[in-house]
Enzyme design. Structure first.
Site, short mmCIF file in Angstrom:
data_model
loop_
_atom_site.label_atom_id
_atom_site.label_comp_id
_atom_site.label_asym_id
_atom_site.label_seq_id
_atom_site.Cartn_x
_atom_site.Cartn_y
_atom_site.Cartn_z
N SER A 1 0.81 -1.22 0.00
CA SER A 1 0.00 0.00 0.00
C SER A 1 0.84 1.27 0.00
CB SER A 1 -0.94 0.01 1.20
OG SER A 1 -0.22 0.02 2.42
N ASP B 1 0.76 6.24 11.09
CA ASP B 1 0.43 5.09 11.93
C ASP B 1 1.65 4.22 12.21
OD1 ASP B 1 0.81 4.07 9.41
OD2 ASP B 1 -1.02 2.87 9.37
N HIS C 1 2.45 3.89 7.28
CA HIS C 1 2.09 4.62 6.07
C HIS C 1 2.57 6.07 6.14
CE1 HIS C 1 -0.86 1.30 6.29
NE2 HIS C 1 -0.68 1.27 4.97
#
Length: 263
Positions: A53, A230, A233
């Site tokens: 991601s 977090d 990310h």
């Protein structure tokens, strides 16, 4: 993995848009940008970004140029190089997929990498393997990670002998639940970082060290607010940090000008 959201994404899009203004909107904007003789050897060069991601960046799966490269470091790198070399014919592909582990890359490698015939493959992978190991998945071991990563790189070199490999170091900071389980995260990420460094040397890849850069940045400004929201990310600043380090090291090897860091 979960996606970032809220004001930080809006800020990132605003900043990224500045980097990708088409030449036709500003006559003469490229007067100072000319391809050097060395850069001409990279004419029509294809860059491919692979990973999870962090690379995906919420990219679309179509040809919407607002979003097809995602909203992260891959977009920043592409925007900067396209801007500096408008007639280079550079091609950029983002094939990062949110949630991917090293095994997921292996399963889709033929279609999402080999078939695209890239001149350069940049890989950032490992944090999902780390998170799953921390959360008790016994199949996610450092040994298995190294085995699968080596097999993937070997396949790439066998099918694309001239390809330039870039291996980005996976990273994490003690923010949120990562801070609550920091000993476990630190143990698991360290093992995979060692694998990434070892494989980069073994395959002659360009290695992009990132953990020390994030550690140093986190000493200057709060990590969750400025770098990794977090612990995993990146914030816009964090994506910029990756892009700067990537261009510096890849640029040195491919001999295009290095982005200066005025900090």
């Amino acid at each position: 993995m979960e996606k970032s959201r809220g004001p930080s994404r809006r800020t990132f899009l605003k900043q990224a848009a500045v980097l990708s203004v088409p030449a036709v909107s500003a006559p003469g904007v490229f007067d100072a940008f000319e391809l050097s003789p060395v850069a001409k050897t990279l004419q029509n060069y294809t860059f491919l970004f692979q990973g999870d991601s962090i690379t995906d960046g919420n990219r679309t799966r179509d040809m919407d140029w607002n979003h097809v490269l995602g909203h992260g470091y891959a977009y920043l790198i592409a925007a900067r190089l396209w801007y500096q070399y408008p007639t280079s014919g550079f091609h950029f592909f983002n094939r990062g997929v949110s949630g991917n582990q090293i095994t997921d890359l292996t399963w889709r490698w033929q279609e999402d990498t080999i078939a695209l015939k890239p001149d350069l493959v940049s890989i950032l992978i490992g944090i999902n393997d780390v998170s799953n190991a921390v959360n008790g998945n016994k199949n996610c071991t450092v040994t298995g990670f190294e085995h699968d990563y080596r097999a993937l790189l070997k396949q790439t070199k066998e099918e694309l002998p001239a390809v330039e490999l870039v291996i980005c170091e996976p990273f994490v900071l003690p923010v949120g639940k990562r801070e609550d389980q920091w000993n476990e995260y630190h143990r698991e990420i360290t093992g995979r970082q060692e694998v990434a460094r070892r494989l980069a040397e073994e395959f002659g890849a360009i290695y992009i060290p990132l953990q020390d850069r994030f550690n140093a940045a986190a000493k200057k400004y709060p990590p969750g607010e400025f770098w990794l929201w977090d612990g995993v990310h990146p914030m816009p600043n964090g994506h910029e940090l990756i892009a700067i380090e990537w261009i510096r090291r890849v640029g040195k090897k491919l001999k295009f000008p290095v982005v200066s860091e005025n900090r």
